[in-house]
Design an enzyme around this catalytic site. Structure first.
Site, PDB file in Angstrom:
ATOM      1  N   LYS A   1       1.062  -1.193   0.015  1.00  0.00           N
ATOM      2  CA  LYS A   1       0.158   0.015   0.045  1.00  0.00           C
ATOM      3  C   LYS A   1       0.968   1.191  -0.062  1.00  0.00           C
ATOM      4  CE  LYS A   1      -3.339   2.564   2.524  1.00  0.00           C
ATOM      5  NZ  LYS A   1      -4.559   2.527   3.397  1.00  0.00           N
TER       6      LYS A   1
ATOM      7  N   ARG B   1     -10.798  10.081   2.101  1.00  0.00           N
ATOM      8  CA  ARG B   1     -10.672  10.560   3.459  1.00  0.00           C
ATOM      9  C   ARG B   1     -11.824  11.730   3.897  1.00  0.00           C
ATOM     10  NH1 ARG B   1      -4.021  11.288   3.408  1.00  0.00           N
ATOM     11  NH2 ARG B   1      -3.679   9.106   2.892  1.00  0.00           N
TER      12      ARG B   1
ATOM     13  N   LYS C   1       1.261  10.149   5.746  1.00  0.00           N
ATOM     14  CA  LYS C   1       1.536   8.903   6.240  1.00  0.00           C
ATOM     15  C   LYS C   1       2.712   8.112   5.603  1.00  0.00           C
ATOM     16  CE  LYS C   1      -3.384   8.241   6.702  1.00  0.00           C
ATOM     17  NZ  LYS C   1      -4.755   7.100   6.685  1.00  0.00           N
TER      18      LYS C   1
ATOM     19  N   GLU D   1       7.755  -6.651   1.017  1.00  0.00           N
ATOM     20  CA  GLU D   1       6.435  -6.486   1.743  1.00  0.00           C
ATOM     21  C   GLU D   1       5.527  -7.542   1.564  1.00  0.00           C
ATOM     22  OE1 GLU D   1       5.203  -4.498   4.111  1.00  0.00           O
ATOM     23  OE2 GLU D   1       6.510  -2.511   3.892  1.00  0.00           O
TER      24      GLU D   1
ATOM     25  N   LYS E   1      -2.298  -1.463  -3.725  1.00  0.00           N
ATOM     26  CA  LYS E   1      -3.199  -0.439  -3.759  1.00  0.00           C
ATOM     27  C   LYS E   1      -2.443   1.010  -3.842  1.00  0.00           C
ATOM     28  CE  LYS E   1      -6.320   1.947  -0.335  1.00  0.00           C
ATOM     29  NZ  LYS E   1      -6.626   2.052   0.942  1.00  0.00           N
TER      30      LYS E   1
ATOM     31  N   SER F   1     -10.284   5.815  -4.253  1.00  0.00           N
ATOM     32  CA  SER F   1     -11.302   6.730  -4.434  1.00  0.00           C
ATOM     33  C   SER F   1     -10.998   7.774  -5.541  1.00  0.00           C
ATOM     34  CB  SER F   1     -11.626   7.400  -3.264  1.00  0.00           C
ATOM     35  OG  SER F   1     -10.431   7.750  -2.504  1.00  0.00           O
TER      36      SER F   1
ATOM     37  N   TYR G   1     -15.063   0.999  -6.678  1.00  0.00           N
ATOM     38  CA  TYR G   1     -16.531   1.600  -6.476  1.00  0.00           C
ATOM     39  C   TYR G   1     -17.271   1.607  -7.794  1.00  0.00           C
ATOM     40  CZ  TYR G   1     -13.541   3.277  -2.572  1.00  0.00           C
ATOM     41  OH  TYR G   1     -12.834   3.408  -1.578  1.00  0.00           O
TER      42      TYR G   1
HETATM   43  C1  PBG Z   1      -6.943   3.670   5.827  1.00  0.00           C
HETATM   44  C2  PBG Z   1      -7.579   3.625   4.344  1.00  0.00           C
HETATM   45  C3  PBG Z   1      -7.523   4.458   3.232  1.00  0.00           C
HETATM   46  C4  PBG Z   1      -7.988   3.754   1.929  1.00  0.00           C
HETATM   47  C5  PBG Z   1      -8.495   2.560   2.759  1.00  0.00           C
HETATM   48  N1  PBG Z   1      -8.374   2.549   3.766  1.00  0.00           N
HETATM   49  C6  PBG Z   1      -6.953   5.699   3.169  1.00  0.00           C
HETATM   50  C7  PBG Z   1      -5.592   6.074   3.627  1.00  0.00           C
HETATM   51  O1  PBG Z   1      -4.868   5.350   4.020  1.00  0.00           O
HETATM   52  O2  PBG Z   1      -5.373   7.192   4.177  1.00  0.00           O
HETATM   53  C8  PBG Z   1      -8.246   4.369   0.666  1.00  0.00           C
HETATM   54  C9  PBG Z   1      -9.293   3.781  -0.030  1.00  0.00           C
HETATM   55  C10 PBG Z   1      -9.466   4.804  -1.220  1.00  0.00           C
HETATM   56  O3  PBG Z   1      -9.180   5.823  -1.397  1.00  0.00           O
HETATM   57  O4  PBG Z   1     -10.508   4.453  -2.010  1.00  0.00           O
HETATM   58  N2  PBG Z   1      -6.712   2.739   6.489  1.00  0.00           N
END
Ligand code: PBG
Length: 329
Positions: free
Chosen positions: A196, A206, A223, A239, A254, A280, A319
Site C-alpha cells: 500500500k 478521506r 502517512k 513487503e 493499492k 477513490s 467503487y
Molecule cells: C485507511 C484507508 C485508506 C483507504 C482505505 N483504507 C486511506 C488512507 O490510507 O489514508 C483508501 C481507499 C480509497 O482511497 O478508496 N486505512
C-alpha cells in the site's frame, strides 16, 4: 512470402475476438467497498465521489440486497465515526456494539452468504487521523499492532469472514493471525494491504470518512512513515513476501492503475490470490472527466477494470463494481 501470419485474422469480427479474448470480467471478480454511518434513513452522496454513498444501517440492508441480486457477493466495510468517539488509541474500534460491529451483523442478517470483509486500521477512529497510535510526533508500531489484533477479534466475533488490515504497521499480519487463532477464529481470513503506497489518490476516501490526518503540532502531516514510497518497486516484493510468511491469505496492491507493474511483479513472484484496490481518486478522476463530456464513462471504466485483471488481479475492490456488472452481457 509476405506475411504468413496475419494477426488481424483473429480480430475480424466480434465472434472471433470473443473466442480468443484472454481476460473476461465477471461479478465474481469484485469486492464492493461500503461506507456506513450512524443514523436512520441516511443515504448521503460523497461530494468527491459522485453516485457513491454513505448508508445508515437501515438503508445498508437495501443496498446489500441490491448487490446480492447483481451477483456481487463480497463487501468491504468502512465506518464513518462521530468525532466525539475518536481518540488516539481508537478505543471505539473495540466497542462490541460499535458501528462496525453492528454493520457486520446487519449484512450477515440480511444476506448470510455475503462475504464480509472489514477494514482494520485506526484512522476512522483516531482523533489524529492516523492508522496508528501517535506518540511524540511518531506512529508507534507495536502498540498499534496490539490494538489491530483486538479489533480483528472483535470483527470476527461480530461475524466477519475476513479482516483487511490497511494500516501498514510492521508485523501486524502475524499479530492478527495469532490473536484470531488464540480466540479460535481459525477460519477467519486475512486480506493484507501488503503493498500500500502513500498516495494522493486517497483524497476522496478521506472526505468520505472524515479521516484525514489532522493539522496539529506533533502529529505527522502525512502517512509516509508507514505507507510505501511510490518510487519503489522491489520493496513491494519484500513487503508482500513478509505478509505471506506471516499468514496473509490474500495480498493486495493499492492504488490500482498507477501500480499495475507491481501487480504483475507480484503475480510472477508468488502463488497467492492478489487483490487490487482501484481507489477513490481513480473513481473521482473518471467521474469528473465524464461529467465534462471529455471521456466515455462506461468504455473507459470497462477498459480500466479489464486492465487491472489483465495485469494479474484475482480480486478487484472497486467503487465501479455495480456499474460494471450492469453492463456485462
Ligand atoms: C485507511 C484507508 C485508506 C483507504 C482505505 N483504507 C486511506 C488512507 O490510507 O489514508 C483508501 C481507499 C480509497 O482511497 O478508496 N486505512
Amino acid at each position: 512470402m509476405f506475411p504468413i501470419r496475419r494477426n488481424r485474422r483473429l480480430r475480424t469480427n466480434e465472434a472471433i475476438r470473443g473466442l480468443v479474448r484472454e481476460t473476461i470480467i465477471t461479478p465474481n471478480d469484485f469486492l464492493v467497498p461500503l461506507f456506513v454511518v450512524e443514523g436512520k434513513g441516511i443515504k448521503e452522496e460523497i461530494a468527491s465521489m459522485p453516485n457513491y454513498y454513505r448508508y445508515s444501517l437501515d438503508l445498508l440492508v437495501e443496498e446489500v440486497k441490491t448487490l446480492w441480486n447483481l451477483g456481487l457477493k463480497s463487501v468491504l466495510l468502512f465506518v464513518k465515526v462521530d468525532d466525539n468517539l475518536k481518540d488516539n488509541k481508537g478505543t471505539e474500534a473495540l466497542n462490541q456494539n460499535g458501528l462496525m460491529q453492528r454493520a457486520i451483523k446487519t449484512v450477515k442478517d440480511t444476506c448470510p452468504d455475503m462475504l464480509v470483509m472489514t477494514d482494520v486500521a485506526l484512522d476512522p477512529f483516531s482523533s489524529y487521523g492516523h492508522d496508528g497510535i501517535v506518540e511524540s510526533g511518531k506512529i508507534i508500531n507495536d502498540a498499534t499492532v496490539e490494538v489491530l489484533a483486538e479489533m480483528s477479534i472483535s470483527h470476527a466475533e461480530a461475524g466477519a469472514n475476513f479482516v483487511a488490515p490497511s494500516d501498514m504497521m510492521d508485523g501486524r499480519i502475524i499479530g492478527i493471525r495469532e490473536g484470531l487463532d488464540q480466540s479460535n477464529f481459525l477460519d477467519v481470513g486475512i486480506m493484507s494491504y501488503s503493498a500500500k503506497y502513500a498516495s494522493a489518490f486517497y483524497g476522496p476516501f478521506r472526505d468520505a470518512l472524515d479521516s484525514a490526518p489532522v493539522d496539529m503540532a506533533n502529529v505527522p502531516k502525512d502517512k509516509k512513515t508507514y505507507q510505501m514510497d511510490f518510487a519503489n518497486r522491489d520493496e513491494a516484493i519484500r513487503e508482500t513476501e513478509m505478509d505471506i510468511n506471516e499468514g496473509a491469505d490474500i495480498v493486495m496492491v493499492k492504488p490500482g492503475l498507477s501500480y499495475l507493474d507491481i501487480v504483475r511483479d507480484i503475480r510472477n513472484s508468488f502463488e497467492i490470490p492478489i487483490a487490487v484496490y482501484q481507489v477513490s481518486g481513480e473513481y473521482a478522476m473518471l467521474k469528473a472527466a465524464a461529467e465534462k463530456g471529455w471521456l466515455d464513462h462506461d468504455a473507459v471504466m470497462l477498459e480500466q477494470i479489464t486492465s487491472i485483471k489483465r495485469a494479474g488481479a484475482d480480486i478487484i475492490a472497486s467503487y465501479f463494481a455495480k456499474d460494471v456488472v450492469k453492463l456485462l452481457p
